[in-house]
Structure formats: structure tokens, C-alpha cells
Write an enzyme that holds these catalytic residues in place. Structure first.
Site, PDB file in Angstrom:
ATOM      1  N   TYR A 184      49.855  48.014  49.020  1.00 55.12           N
ATOM      2  CA  TYR A 184      51.326  47.555  49.347  1.00 55.12           C
ATOM      3  C   TYR A 184      52.561  48.759  50.052  1.00 55.12           C
ATOM      4  CZ  TYR A 184      50.120  42.811  47.613  1.00 55.12           C
ATOM      5  OH  TYR A 184      49.191  41.786  46.876  1.00 55.12           O
ATOM      6  N   GLU A 244      47.964  39.742  41.118  1.00 54.57           N
ATOM      7  CA  GLU A 244      46.409  39.888  41.177  1.00 54.57           C
ATOM      8  C   GLU A 244      46.327  40.703  39.847  1.00 54.57           C
ATOM      9  OE1 GLU A 244      47.795  41.735  45.158  1.00 54.57           O
ATOM     10  OE2 GLU A 244      47.974  39.599  45.722  1.00 54.57           O
TER      11      GLU A 244
END
Length: 403
Positions: free
Chosen positions: A95, A137
Site C-alpha cells: 500500500y 483484507e
């Protein structure tokens, strides 16, 4: 929590994202892969070439900006993306890399219009959005059944039609398989000779859950030298019984609601029947009194996969009705209900168009757009419509607006 000024700045960029969103995401992927070519082992190269990934990300960024003051409203969309991320092996460490290159792409495309205040606001907002994805997630990884990709043995390879072949896959470690939801998919990671990167493709599970093996039924695409056909042609032509394929655990938010007793309508085109056959077999086994209408469109009898399997299930039940539509039937084809295409008038005649029916459909993009538009114009409640669409879901809405 985002500061109010940050929210205001992000909201002010919504019109710009509507115009320049795909230019930004296209530039983002260029920068990302230049700096981190190892990520080409995760992303679908065919979707990149066709612009699908860029469009999907542009839609996601636009939705996040438009709803930045109420991010909870886009959680269903986030979960759908998170399923893909988990199945591909996207991890928290990815990310920051994505965030860095997204901000650079915004600055690169917008130039002086991307002021320091705008970049700072997007950096703050991205951090919050990334944390939402990472949290969702993390839970998905914990519940997946196994981590990353696991070796499976091809125990059977069955030709289902002139273009579709099924692969029966058992875990090499012989461990019991987690039960998936009918309609979900697995990711298959392939090392193909002559290719620098691994290639990952998602394939719906085409059998009912609870078996000792998973089954995927794969359409052979145009050619091995094309990005679309590379993996499917390799599977058809080169993978043999006894070979090893590496699979991620089942994922996906398109699945049958087995808590419902409503009449269920399953509609598919081409290889789009794979998740719907899983749904059909599950309902027939677990909810034998539930009414089912199963509709499948194929070019002709030679391309029609799993027909006998579907008919066998239907013939064993008084609650299942089947309809097959052939675009261009061949001499000798039989057992089909209609020639040509599924259209609104025909659906109106055969479907239980009422509030207590649920509709699931999957297939090629033109098929999806036609079915979605027909159901909308037949006033089927939106909450009763469920689909797996391989492209930006907003394209279905655009088609509705055009018509």
C-alpha cells in the site's frame, strides 16, 4: 478521522477526477511498473493492455473522493476489491508503494492544478482508505483456509465442449478443502515457459462446494501469443493430468444467498455458466424445494458446455426449469428453446418477474449489458439483481443510461 478541511479539498477534486481519472491511473501504472517491475507478477497483463484495470481503479478513486465524508457507504465496493486483492496476494507492504506512485501520477497529470494542499489532502485520505483495505483484507487472509498459493494436482481433465475444458484439482498435501460459497472463484498462478513474469487468472469454481476436489472450467481464448489467451491456451494444450497448479483460496463477493427461499433465476452466456452451475448444484442439493429457472446462451451445441450435467440435475427435480438459447444452431442441435439472443420480450414471457425472485447472471460483456438493461426495464428491484461483471461495474449503469 479526516480533518474537515481535508474532506473539503478531496471533494473539490471530484469533477477533476471525473475528467482525468483514467489518465491519472494509466500514468500511475506506468510509474508503478517502472519502479517495481516485480509487481507485474501480480497484475493481469491483459486487463492492463485493454485499460480495464485503469478504468476500475479510476472508478474506485472517484467513488472514494465522492464519498470521502461517508466512506462506510462504499464498504461493499471495497470488499469486492479486497476479495481480488486477497486472491492475488496483495499485502499491507504494497500500500505505501501504491500511495506514493498514485500521488506522483496525480501531480504528473494535473501539473500546477495539483497544489501542495491537494497533494497533502490526498496523502492523508489515501492513508485512511489504505487502512480500511488492510483491515478488511487482514480478516479475509485469516479466514482464507490457506496462505497465498497452494499446490494442487490435476487429477482429471475433461473436455466439456469445443472451447471449454474442466480441470479437477486436489490439494497436493491431501488436506480437506475449505467449503466455499457457490459462485466464488480461485486464482491460478502460472509459470509459462518463455515468459518473464508469472501470470495469474481468476476462474470460477464450477462444481458444488463440499467435494474432495475443486473444479474449474476454462474457455480457450484466442491464442497463446495474445495476453488474453496465454494462460487458457497453456491450460488446454500443455497442462496434463498429474501436473501441479498453484491456487489461492476461494474468494469473491458474487455468490448465492443460500439463506433465501426465493425463486432463483440463473442466467449465463458462454463460459459465464461456471459459477451458475455451482449455484444450481448447490440449490438442488441443499434446498431441493426452492424454485430455479436456469437459462444459458451459447453459440451452438458444440460450444455448449456442461449441458448434460445441467439436464441431469433438472430431470431429477420438479422445481427446476431450463432454457437454452443458441445464437446460430447447427444441423443436429436440439433441446434449445430459442434461436438468436436473449431479449426483453422473451424474458418477460418466461421469467417470474416478481419481487420474491432473485436474479444471478454472468457472461461476456455484451450479454451482461443486455441482461442488466432488460431486468431494469422489466422493473426487477435492484436489490434482487446479482452479477459477476469482468470490467468496471459502472459500465452496466452507463449502458442503462444510453438506452
Amino acid at each position: 478521522m479526516l480533518q474537515q478541511r481535508t474532506i473539503e479539498v478531496i471533494k473539490s477534486t471530484v469533477p477533476v477526477l471525473q475528467v482525468h481519472g483514467e489518465a491519472i491511473t494509466s500514468r500511475f501504472y506506468e510509474m508503478l511498473f517502472q519502479k517495481h517491475p516485480e509487481l507485474l507478477n501480480i497484475f493481469n497483463h491483459a486487463n492492463q493492455k485493454k485499460g480495464r484495470q485503469q478504468a476500475a481503479l479510476a472508478n474506485a478513486v472517484y467513488a472514494a473522493a465522492a464519498n470521502i465524508d461517508k466512506l462506510e457507504s462504499i464498504i461493499p465496493v471495497v470488499k469486492g476489491i479486497a476479495h481480488k486483492h486477497r486472491s492475488l496476494g496483495v499485502k499491507p507492504e504494497h500500500y505505501p508503494v501504491v500511495g506514493e506512485n498514485l500521488l506522483l501520477a496525480i501531480k504528473d497529470v494535473l501539473g500546477d492544478a495539483a497544489t501542495d494542499e491537494i497533494i497533502k489532502a490526498w496523502a492523508e485520505a489515501y492513508g485512511v482508505i489504505a487502512d480500511v483495505f488492510i483491515g478488511i483484507e487482514r480478516t479475509m487472509y485469516e479466514n482464507a483456509g490457506w496462505e497465498d498459493f497452494k499446490p494442487f494436482v490435476v487429477t482429471r481433465k475433461v473436455i466439456e465442449s469445443s472451447v471449454i475444458t474442466s480441470f479437477y484439482l486436489e490439494p497436493q498435501d491431501k488436506m480437506p478443502l475449505p467449503k466455499y460459497k457457490p459462485g466464488q472463484y480461485v486464482s491460478v498462478k502460472m509459470d509459462i515457459e518463455g515468459q518473464e513474469n508469472t501470470h495469474i487468472r481468476q476462474y470460477s469454481l464450477s462444481d458444488a462446494p463440499g467435494k474432495r476436489s475443486y473444479r474449474i472450467s476454462v474457455k480457450k481464448e484466442s491464442g497463446r501469443d495474445t495476453l488474453d489467451g496465454m494462460v487458457s491456451v497453456y491450460l488446454h494444450d500443455s497442462v496434463k493430468e498429474g501436473d501441479i497448479l498453484h491456487l489461492s483460496a476461494p474468494a469473491g463477493d458474487f455468490y448465492l444467498n443460500t439463506d433465501s427461499e426465493k425463486h432463483v433465476v440463473l442466467m449465463s452466456g458462454g463460459v459465464g455458466l461456471t459459477p451458475l452451475v455451482s449455484m444450481l448444484k448447490t440449490v438442488a442439493s441443499e434446498q431441493p424445494e426452492r424454485e430455479i429457472t436456469f437459462i444459458h446462451a451459447a453459440i451452438n451445441g458444440q460450444t455448449h458446455a456442461l449441458k448434460n450435467e445441467v439436464l441431469e440435475i433438472a430431470e431429477a427435480s420438479d422445481h427446476i426449469t431450463t432454457h437454452f438459447v443458441y445464437e446460430s444452431p447447427l444441423d443436429g442441435d436440439h433441446g434449445y428453446s430459442k434461436t438468436g439472443y436473449i431479449d426483453q420480450a422473451w424474458l418477460k414471457d418466461i421469467l417470474p418477474l416478481k419481487d420474491d425472485a432473485e436474479y444471478y447472471f454472468c457472461g461476456p460483456i455484451p450479454f451482461m449489458k443486455a441482461i442488466y438493461t432488460a431486468l431494469q426495464e422489466l422493473n426487477v428491484p435492484k436489490e434482487n439483481i446479482h452479477f459477476e461483471f469482468f470490467g468496471p461495474a459502472s459500465d452496466l449503469e452507463k449502458e442503462r443510461i444510453k438506452s
